[in-house]
Scaffold this motif. Structure first.
Motif, short mmCIF file in Angstrom:
data_model
loop_
_atom_site.label_atom_id
_atom_site.label_comp_id
_atom_site.label_asym_id
_atom_site.label_seq_id
_atom_site.Cartn_x
_atom_site.Cartn_y
_atom_site.Cartn_z
N THR A 1 -6.23 35.45 2.00
CA THR A 1 -4.81 35.50 1.62
C THR A 1 -4.08 34.29 1.71
O THR A 1 -3.91 33.61 3.00
CB THR A 1 -4.21 36.56 2.32
OG1 THR A 1 -5.00 38.00 1.90
CG2 THR A 1 -2.86 36.96 1.83
N TYR A 2 -3.62 33.99 0.68
CA TYR A 2 -2.79 32.61 0.60
C TYR A 2 -1.07 32.88 0.73
O TYR A 2 -0.86 33.90 -0.40
CB TYR A 2 -2.96 31.69 -0.61
CG TYR A 2 -4.21 31.23 -0.42
CD1 TYR A 2 -4.69 29.95 0.18
CD2 TYR A 2 -5.54 31.77 -1.05
CE1 TYR A 2 -5.76 29.22 0.40
CE2 TYR A 2 -6.63 31.17 -0.85
CZ TYR A 2 -6.98 29.97 -0.20
OH TYR A 2 -8.15 29.46 -0.14
N LEU A 3 -0.37 32.43 1.17
CA LEU A 3 1.21 32.61 1.16
C LEU A 3 1.69 31.54 0.47
O LEU A 3 1.82 30.14 0.79
CB LEU A 3 1.79 32.69 2.48
CG LEU A 3 1.28 33.75 3.56
CD1 LEU A 3 2.13 33.73 4.75
CD2 LEU A 3 1.27 35.18 2.96
N VAL A 4 2.24 31.87 -0.72
CA VAL A 4 2.90 30.94 -1.77
C VAL A 4 4.57 30.96 -1.95
O VAL A 4 4.86 32.30 -1.96
CB VAL A 4 2.16 31.22 -3.11
CG1 VAL A 4 2.89 30.08 -4.04
CG2 VAL A 4 0.78 31.14 -2.87
N GLU A 5 5.25 29.99 -1.67
CA GLU A 5 6.56 30.10 -2.11
C GLU A 5 6.74 30.16 -3.37
O GLU A 5 6.50 29.24 -4.35
CB GLU A 5 7.22 28.86 -1.24
CG GLU A 5 8.90 28.87 -1.43
CD GLU A 5 9.43 27.68 -0.75
OE1 GLU A 5 10.40 27.85 0.05
OE2 GLU A 5 9.00 26.57 -0.53
N ILE A 6 7.51 30.88 -3.87
CA ILE A 6 7.76 31.31 -5.33
C ILE A 6 8.53 30.41 -6.04
O ILE A 6 8.32 29.62 -7.18
CB ILE A 6 8.35 32.65 -5.41
CG1 ILE A 6 7.39 33.67 -5.00
CG2 ILE A 6 8.81 32.94 -7.13
CD1 ILE A 6 7.82 35.25 -5.53
N ALA A 7 9.61 29.64 -5.35
CA ALA A 7 10.72 28.77 -6.00
C ALA A 7 9.68 27.41 -6.20
O ALA A 7 10.07 26.68 -7.24
CB ALA A 7 11.63 28.49 -5.09
N THR A 8 8.61 26.93 -5.48
CA THR A 8 8.10 25.97 -5.41
C THR A 8 6.60 25.95 -5.91
O THR A 8 5.84 24.79 -6.26
CB THR A 8 8.27 24.88 -4.14
OG1 THR A 8 7.56 25.76 -3.18
CG2 THR A 8 9.78 24.53 -3.75
N GLY A 9 6.02 27.02 -5.47
CA GLY A 9 4.47 27.03 -5.82
C GLY A 9 3.61 26.46 -4.70
O GLY A 9 2.62 26.42 -4.58
N ALA A 10 4.43 26.18 -3.51
CA ALA A 10 3.76 25.70 -2.44
C ALA A 10 2.97 26.40 -1.49
O ALA A 10 3.55 27.68 -1.27
CB ALA A 10 4.73 24.79 -1.49
N VAL A 11 1.89 26.16 -1.20
CA VAL A 11 1.12 27.32 -0.41
C VAL A 11 1.36 26.64 0.94
O VAL A 11 1.19 25.69 1.67
CB VAL A 11 -0.59 26.98 -0.54
CG1 VAL A 11 -1.22 27.81 0.57
CG2 VAL A 11 -0.78 27.27 -2.00
N LEU B 1 1.98 29.71 -10.30
CA LEU B 1 2.02 29.75 -8.81
C LEU B 1 0.86 29.40 -8.11
O LEU B 1 0.88 28.82 -6.91
CB LEU B 1 2.62 30.96 -8.23
CG LEU B 1 4.19 31.54 -8.79
CD1 LEU B 1 4.39 32.93 -8.39
CD2 LEU B 1 5.19 30.34 -8.04
N TYR B 2 -0.35 30.15 -8.49
CA TYR B 2 -1.59 29.69 -7.81
C TYR B 2 -2.79 29.83 -8.88
O TYR B 2 -2.63 30.73 -9.78
CB TYR B 2 -1.79 30.80 -6.81
CG TYR B 2 -3.05 30.44 -5.89
CD1 TYR B 2 -2.98 29.66 -4.87
CD2 TYR B 2 -4.26 31.04 -6.10
CE1 TYR B 2 -4.08 29.26 -4.20
CE2 TYR B 2 -5.56 30.66 -5.64
CZ TYR B 2 -5.27 30.01 -4.42
OH TYR B 2 -6.46 29.42 -3.86
N GLN B 3 -3.63 28.91 -8.71
CA GLN B 3 -5.08 29.02 -9.64
C GLN B 3 -5.80 28.57 -8.64
O GLN B 3 -5.83 27.58 -7.76
CB GLN B 3 -4.66 28.01 -10.67
CG GLN B 3 -5.62 27.95 -11.54
CD GLN B 3 -5.35 27.22 -12.91
OE1 GLN B 3 -4.37 26.78 -12.85
NE2 GLN B 3 -6.23 27.03 -14.02
N THR B 4 -7.18 29.22 -8.63
CA THR B 4 -8.29 28.80 -7.52
C THR B 4 -8.75 27.57 -8.04
O THR B 4 -8.76 27.17 -9.36
CB THR B 4 -9.33 30.04 -7.90
OG1 THR B 4 -10.02 29.95 -9.26
CG2 THR B 4 -8.75 31.19 -7.52
#
Length: 467
Positions: A445-455, A396-399
């Motif tokens: 803090t980043y808001l990420v959509e779980i279904a798509t991984g979009a920030v 979902l998220y990686q720096t």
């Protein structure tokens, strides 16, 4: 003798009377015919929707919310499976009188138009079937976070999509915060770690310090999502061999005053915990005690239910179904309803087996978790936030360039988004050096959509709270 004579009405009056009678009879016949036509049409068309009720904000917070559809007449029992929802989610229907209740099987997505249809609706006497359809748009939550800086730290409120940034409270040395009812509770700490607990009303600007039963560290703030119950722990600076207070759990119901009350353990003594949290949407508490017991506490009755032996507490899942805990063999998700345990073994990411860290597990067994991928040589590793459906994991998220660190995360109540707390570059030592709960000054803090991984957006700060 006198005589009374009755003369006949003039011809004009008699004709007028006869005309009135004909008109009255004709009108009555027409009305009867029209009523019959309307009744026939109603029978031929079936029941219609007259009104509907739904809480557009509540339906995005939990899975037990109901849409009420009112028909224009009493209806026969509907098939529980006769309801469809678009976008598709599980739902069931029941009926009584002129009311159809549609219960959703999960929390709905934010800011989304849903159309609900119930098919096969008939009157009590039968007749043709009709379909009742209703559309509504869901609400979206408020997101709170803490932005530490100079000269003041700021507790911020914002929206999921809006870029508006409202300063709820600004002050010096804020360690933790939590919104509760109409106020925001926050802690500060002196150099010796002795803490204070303060309530701030954003509308009036009035602040008040809560009188605590003991001096010590004040931490682990949490509050019920609705209502006025606030909880926290107090820990002695130097508890000694026989501590009078150490990680003791307290609550205060702000609607009933400012009395601070210790939560009792199974032995009737104040409960000491290694971690705790309110179950989302309730006033129940889940905690791991310093005696290494996972317990569920009803704050209304005081009933305590042991759920197993564990020494470390991670969190209660966003949907309130499970508690994530640890023991000597690893991590487990414990179902709060019955204490069933599922050991957590992450699925592979692109063929590689990751190691699992902090985790949120929903009622269906899906995981949002911090995971670590180790390079083939063992000399490199990547820290990611991943979604695991039980068969495979996806990032979902990686720096960027694996230069940063994922510090924490918080899944939204409907499991649609996750707020990811990130230090963009660990090579930069930029701690704010707070006495308790220190954070890198660069924390984002980043808001990420779980279904798509979009920030979808980012904010400068940490400690995200969904409300």
């Amino acid at each position: 003798m006198s005589h009374i004579s009755i003369s006949a009405p003039p011809p004009e009056a008699a004709n007028s009377m006869r005309s009135f009678r004909r008109t009255f009879v004709l009108t009555s016949v027409i009305l009867v015919v029209l009523c019959g036509i309307f009744l026939a049409l109603g029978y031929l068309q079936g029941p219609k929707l007259s009104s509907a009720q739904v809480d557009a904000d509540a339906v995005v917070t939990s899975s037990d919310q109901t849409l009420r559809l009112f028909a224009n007449q009493a209806i026969a029992a509907v098939d529980p499976a006769a309801v469809t929802v678009e976008p598709a989610i599980d739902a069931t229907a029941s009926s009584e009188g002129d009311l159809i209740s549609v219960q959703f099987g999960q929390a709905l997505d934010y800011n989304t138009e849903y159309t609900v249809s119930v098919e096969g609706v008939t009157t009590l006497s039968g007749g043709p079937e009709s379909t009742l359809t209703y559309s509504f748009t869901t609400g979206e939550p408020e997101l709170y976070y803490l932005d530490r800086g100079e000269p003041n730290d700021e507790i911020i409120r914002t929206g999921l999509t809006s870029q508006d940034r409202t300063v709820v409270f600004a002050g010096v040395g804020i360690q933790e915060f939590i919104p509760v009812g109409d106020v925001v509770a926050f802690t500060t700490a002196a150099a010796d770690r002795t803490g204070t607990l303060t309530l701030a009303n954003p509308d009036t600007g009035v602040t008040e310090q809560v009188l605590l039963p003991e001096a010590g560290e004040v931490a682990d703030l949490d509050a019920t999502r609705s209502g006025s119950l606030l909880g926290f722990t107090i820990s002695s600076e130097d508890p000694g061999p026989i501590p009078t207070i150490s990680h003791t759990l307290y609550t205060v119901d702000l609607d009933r005053g400012r009395d601070v009350v210790a939560v009792n353990d199974l032995d009737g003594e104040p409960m000491r915990v290694t971690g705790w949290q309110f179950v989302p949407g309730t006033a129940e508490i889940v905690a791991v005690t310093t005696e290494s017991t996972l317990v569920r506490v009803d704050t209304t009755t005081g009933l305590i239910i042991p759920l197993g032996g564990y020494f470390d507490f991670d969190r209660v899942s966003a949907d309130g179904s499970t508690a994530i805990v640890n023991d000597t063999t690893g991590s487990a998700a414990v179902t709060l309803a019955d204490g069933t345990e599922v050991r957590l073994h992450p699925s592979r990411i692109d063929g590689e087996q990751p190691f699992i860290g902090q985790t949120d597990a929903d009622a269906d067994g899906n995981l949002v978790a911090k995971m670590v991928l180790v390079g083939e040589t063992g000399a490199t590793f990547s820290s990611v936030l991943a979604f695991d459906n039980g068969e495979e994991s996806r990032v979902l998220y990686q720096t960027v360039g694996d230069k940063g660190a994922i510090l924490d995360f918080e899944v939204s109540p409907n499991n649609q988004f996750v707020a990811v707390e990130v230090q963009p570059n660990v090579a930069t030592l930029d701690s704010d050096q707070y006495v308790m709960n220190p954070r890198p000054q660069s924390t984002t803090t980043y808001l990420v959509e779980i279904a798509t991984g979009a920030v979808t957006r980012s904010v400068e700060g940490f400690g995200a709270v969904w409300r």
